[in-house]
Design a protein around this motif. Structure first.
Motif, short mmCIF file in Angstrom:
data_model
loop_
_atom_site.label_atom_id
_atom_site.label_comp_id
_atom_site.label_asym_id
_atom_site.label_seq_id
_atom_site.Cartn_x
_atom_site.Cartn_y
_atom_site.Cartn_z
N UNK A 46 23.24 89.76 5.77
CA UNK A 46 24.35 89.12 4.98
C UNK A 46 23.37 87.90 4.28
N UNK A 47 22.82 87.31 5.11
CA UNK A 47 22.07 86.08 4.59
C UNK A 47 20.91 86.63 3.52
N UNK A 48 20.24 87.65 3.75
CA UNK A 48 19.37 88.20 2.73
C UNK A 48 20.10 88.46 1.58
N UNK A 49 21.24 89.12 1.36
CA UNK A 49 21.92 89.58 0.30
C UNK A 49 22.28 88.02 -0.38
N UNK A 50 22.82 87.14 0.41
CA UNK A 50 23.06 85.89 -0.33
C UNK A 50 21.90 85.21 -1.11
N UNK A 51 20.73 85.30 -0.45
CA UNK A 51 19.28 84.91 -0.62
C UNK A 51 19.07 85.31 -2.04
N UNK A 52 19.27 86.97 -2.09
CA UNK A 52 18.85 87.63 -3.38
C UNK A 52 19.50 87.19 -4.46
N UNK A 53 20.95 87.15 -4.18
CA UNK A 53 21.85 86.62 -5.38
C UNK A 53 21.66 85.33 -5.90
N UNK A 54 21.42 84.21 -4.95
CA UNK A 54 21.04 83.01 -5.43
C UNK A 54 19.77 82.52 -5.79
N UNK A 55 18.85 83.71 -5.94
CA UNK A 55 17.37 83.40 -6.23
C UNK A 55 17.27 84.17 -7.61
N UNK A 56 18.64 85.10 -8.08
CA UNK A 56 18.57 85.57 -9.29
C UNK A 56 18.11 84.70 -10.50
N UNK A 57 17.29 85.04 -11.50
CA UNK A 57 17.11 84.22 -12.86
C UNK A 57 18.40 84.19 -13.36
N UNK A 58 18.72 82.99 -13.88
CA UNK A 58 19.73 82.90 -14.99
C UNK A 58 21.26 83.29 -14.35
N UNK A 59 21.27 82.72 -12.92
CA UNK A 59 22.36 83.05 -12.28
C UNK A 59 23.67 82.92 -12.80
N UNK A 60 23.74 81.31 -13.21
CA UNK A 60 24.84 80.72 -13.54
C UNK A 60 25.36 81.34 -14.81
N UNK A 61 24.54 81.60 -15.79
CA UNK A 61 24.67 82.14 -17.22
C UNK A 61 25.37 83.71 -16.72
N UNK A 62 24.63 84.30 -15.81
CA UNK A 62 25.17 85.69 -15.61
C UNK A 62 26.42 85.74 -15.12
N UNK A 63 27.07 84.80 -14.21
CA UNK A 63 28.03 84.68 -13.62
C UNK A 63 29.29 84.09 -14.55
N UNK A 64 28.84 83.41 -15.57
CA UNK A 64 29.74 82.69 -16.52
C UNK A 64 30.18 83.98 -17.32
#
Ligand code: HEM
Length: 227
Positions: A46-64
């Motif tokens: 679970x922790x690794x999956x959150x790590x992957x998501x939170x290290x994605x480039x342009x995460x905030x733009x993708x989420x918005x």
């Protein structure tokens, strides 16, 4: 090209509303519940999956672009449709009418749940600047505290059940509205298949709630000092 009439705008709005419910929102919900259910396998996956998501480039733009804007559009148009629709369920007590009312009710419940859920996860994460590998310990601690009380568990159970019903029934409405499923027999069979799909998603969500409730474990960042 002639002028677009009010009726055509209304029609396009309804079609786009139904489409955004499927992609990206329904797709997000499916992935979100699947990724969260990794907690039932162990806290490290679970922790690794959150790590992957939170290290994605342009995460905030993708989420918005792919979560917040479509969610806001879908919610606003959803409330508008509910306002203008005729609630004839009390006059005609057909199962379809009840599903119609439940679809609106669960939509409103998911909206309220999301304000709470994002207010306890993403908003404080961004506010306190927990980024990259620091996000997972923070979010896992938040979830452990959410599921430590019956109030938290019940809020999540209502949120999960409302979201999975809304999505499964919405998938069925989407297929009818876009002319994908036409005959009454096909529509009945598709209804059963979509409800089974909704039941699987609900199972994933409730299993996650149970795992967090029974075994709260806090973690350290996977990569120390990386943030
Ligand atoms: C077992 C149930 C659930 C758990 C454990 C859970 C956990 C989380 C966590 C930890 C985050 C923060 C992610 C991050 O910032 O990296 C999050 C965000 C979010 N969740 Fe949930 N969630 C659950 C159910 C739901 C449900 C039912 C919905 C839909 C109604 C939902 C919709 C969202 C949305 C829209 C976000 C913000 C998206 C983002 O910024 O990544 N969640 N959730």
């Amino acid at each position: 090209m002639g002028n677009i009439t009010k009726g055509q705008v209304h029609f396009l709005l309804l079609k786009f509303h139904s489409l955004t419910g499927l992609v990206p929102i329904g797709l997000f919900l499916t992935i979100h519940l699947l990724v969260n259910s990794l907690r039932t396998v162990g806290v490290l996956p679970y922790q690794l999956s959150i790590d992957v998501i939170n290290n994605l480039p342009f995460l905030f733009t993708i989420e918005v672009l792919f979560i917040y804007i479509p969610l806001l559009f879908h919610s606003i148009v959803g409330f508008y449709i509910t306002q203008v629709a005729k609630m004839n369920v009390l006059r005609y007590r057909y199962p379809r009418n009840w599903m119609y009312v439940l679809q609106r009710l669960t939509g409103a419940l998911v909206f309220v749940f999301l304000i709470y859920h994002m207010g306890t996860t993403v908003v404080p994460k961004l506010w306190y600047g927990h980024e990259l590998f620091e996000a997972a310990p923070f979010l896992i601690d938040v979830m452990n505290r959410e599921f430590a009380t019956w109030t938290g568990r019940i809020i999540y159970m209502i949120g999960i059940l409302s979201a999975t019903f809304h999505f499964a029934n919405g998938l069925w409405a989407f297929c009818i509205s876009w002319g994908i499923i036409v005959g009454p027999r096909a529509q009945r069979n598709a209804g059963i298949v979509f409800m089974l799909f909704g039941a699987v998603l609900t199972f994933l969500g409730l299993a996650t709630v149970l795992e967090f409730s029974l075994d709260p474990v806090n973690v350290k960042p996977t990569v120390m000092g990386a943030a």
